[in-house]
Scaffold this motif. Structure first.
Motif, mmCIF file in Angstrom:
data_model
loop_
_atom_site.group_PDB
_atom_site.id
_atom_site.type_symbol
_atom_site.label_atom_id
_atom_site.label_comp_id
_atom_site.label_asym_id
_atom_site.label_seq_id
_atom_site.Cartn_x
_atom_site.Cartn_y
_atom_site.Cartn_z
ATOM 1 N N LEU A 1 15.654 17.994 -0.501
ATOM 2 C CA LEU A 1 15.470 19.389 -0.875
ATOM 3 C C LEU A 1 13.998 19.741 -0.731
ATOM 4 O O LEU A 1 13.130 18.875 -0.758
ATOM 5 N N THR A 2 13.747 21.009 -0.525
ATOM 6 C CA THR A 2 12.388 21.526 -0.420
ATOM 7 C C THR A 2 12.288 22.728 -1.347
ATOM 8 O O THR A 2 13.221 23.514 -1.438
ATOM 9 N N SER A 3 11.171 22.855 -2.024
ATOM 10 C CA SER A 3 10.982 23.997 -2.905
ATOM 11 C C SER A 3 9.618 24.617 -2.637
ATOM 12 O O SER A 3 8.678 23.937 -2.232
ATOM 13 N N GLY A 4 9.530 25.918 -2.855
ATOM 14 C CA GLY A 4 8.281 26.645 -2.719
ATOM 15 C C GLY A 4 7.728 26.969 -4.090
ATOM 16 O O GLY A 4 8.482 27.152 -5.053
ATOM 17 N N PHE B 1 11.356 16.824 -1.279
ATOM 18 C CA PHE B 1 11.837 15.737 -2.121
ATOM 19 C C PHE B 1 13.009 15.048 -1.414
ATOM 20 O O PHE B 1 13.748 15.686 -0.675
ATOM 21 N N HIS B 2 13.161 13.758 -1.668
ATOM 22 C CA HIS B 2 14.289 13.018 -1.107
ATOM 23 C C HIS B 2 14.839 12.095 -2.175
ATOM 24 O O HIS B 2 14.085 11.525 -2.967
ATOM 25 N N GLN C 1 1.907 25.166 8.225
ATOM 26 C CA GLN C 1 3.066 24.404 8.667
ATOM 27 C C GLN C 1 3.383 23.336 7.639
ATOM 28 O O GLN C 1 2.500 22.840 6.941
ATOM 29 N N ILE C 2 4.648 22.999 7.559
ATOM 30 C CA ILE C 2 5.096 21.940 6.660
ATOM 31 C C ILE C 2 5.242 20.677 7.499
ATOM 32 O O ILE C 2 5.947 20.666 8.509
ATOM 33 N N TYR C 3 4.547 19.619 7.092
ATOM 34 C CA TYR C 3 4.614 18.335 7.779
ATOM 35 C C TYR C 3 5.192 17.293 6.843
ATOM 36 O O TYR C 3 4.912 17.294 5.647
ATOM 37 N N ARG C 4 5.951 16.381 7.386
ATOM 38 C CA ARG C 4 6.431 15.247 6.595
ATOM 39 C C ARG C 4 5.315 14.206 6.569
ATOM 40 O O ARG C 4 4.778 13.848 7.611
ATOM 41 N N ASP C 5 4.939 13.780 5.399
ATOM 42 C CA ASP C 5 3.853 12.810 5.208
ATOM 43 C C ASP C 5 2.555 13.274 5.865
ATOM 44 O O ASP C 5 1.773 12.468 6.344
ATOM 45 N N GLU D 1 12.409 12.050 -5.337
ATOM 46 C CA GLU D 1 10.990 11.706 -5.323
ATOM 47 C C GLU D 1 10.292 12.625 -4.330
ATOM 48 O O GLU D 1 10.820 12.894 -3.248
ATOM 49 N N GLN D 2 9.099 13.090 -4.686
ATOM 50 C CA GLN D 2 8.333 13.938 -3.778
ATOM 51 C C GLN D 2 7.806 13.090 -2.636
ATOM 52 O O GLN D 2 7.202 12.034 -2.863
ATOM 53 N N ILE D 3 8.031 13.552 -1.383
ATOM 54 C CA ILE D 3 7.540 12.795 -0.234
ATOM 55 C C ILE D 3 6.488 13.565 0.569
ATOM 56 O O ILE D 3 5.828 12.981 1.415
ATOM 57 N N SER D 4 6.343 14.876 0.326
ATOM 58 C CA SER D 4 5.269 15.598 1.013
ATOM 59 C C SER D 4 4.943 16.885 0.272
ATOM 60 O O SER D 4 5.757 17.398 -0.501
ATOM 61 N N GLU D 5 3.717 17.381 0.541
ATOM 62 C CA GLU D 5 3.266 18.650 -0.031
ATOM 63 C C GLU D 5 2.325 19.321 0.966
ATOM 64 O O GLU D 5 1.449 18.660 1.523
ATOM 65 N N ASN D 6 2.534 20.593 1.190
ATOM 66 C CA ASN D 6 1.676 21.365 2.079
ATOM 67 C C ASN D 6 1.398 22.702 1.400
ATOM 68 O O ASN D 6 2.227 23.217 0.665
#
Length: 154
Positions: free
Chosen positions: A81-84, A135-136, A43-47, A143-148
């Motif tokens: 934006l989100t990237s894989g 990224f936001h 799952q992708i979580y913010r922070d 800036e990157q704000i999360s990574e899963n």
């Protein structure tokens, strides 16, 4: 004599066609691959905090092609934006990383999914991991704000 020249040139063209047809056979085989399935997901979580707002999956098909796929629960908001990413470990391409950006398909405002280019790997010592990064742009650039990430697997 003119007829012999036409026959020889036609035979030459036919031979070239046979060679040209033989080369794309692998491309046709890869294009006809079936059995695409998720072999690892997260799952992708913010922070890094629930609730989840999407999934990142490591995918594989019957032709030993691997790719990362990101699916958001809803469309990405403005200024985000989100990237894989697909990261390969082992083999001659150890450390190689491909992203949705390589296909200009990052999840941008109004979109929900992206997929990296596919990598074919028959080397059983090679493993892969799929990563999603969010990224936001708060006004000074993204800036990157999360990574899963998924588990590293084959």
């Amino acid at each position: 004599m003119k007829t012999l020249g036409i026959l020889l040139s036609t035979a030459g063209l036919a031979g070239a066609g046979a060679i040209a047809l033989a080369q794309p056979a692998q491309a046709v085989e890869l294009a006809n691959c079936t059995g695409a399935r998720s072999i690892s997901s997260a799952q992708i979580y913010r922070d890094h905090k629930p609730p989840g707002w999407g999934d990142v999956r490591l995918m594989r098909d019957d032709c030993s092609q691997y790719w990362a796929e990101v699916t958001m629960d809803s469309t990405v908001p403005a200024h985000a934006l989100t990237s894989g990413y697909l990261v390969q470990y082992g083999g001659s391409n150890n450390g190689r990383s491909l992203s949705c950006d390589d296909q200009n398909t990052a999840v941008t405002p109004g979109k929900r999914t992206c997929r990296t280019p596919k990598v074919r790997s028959l080397d059983t010592s090679t493993t892969f991991v799929a990563i999603a990064r969010e990224f936001h742009d708060y006004g000074g650039g993204y800036e990157q704000i999360s990574e899963n990430r998924t588990a590293r697997t084959r």
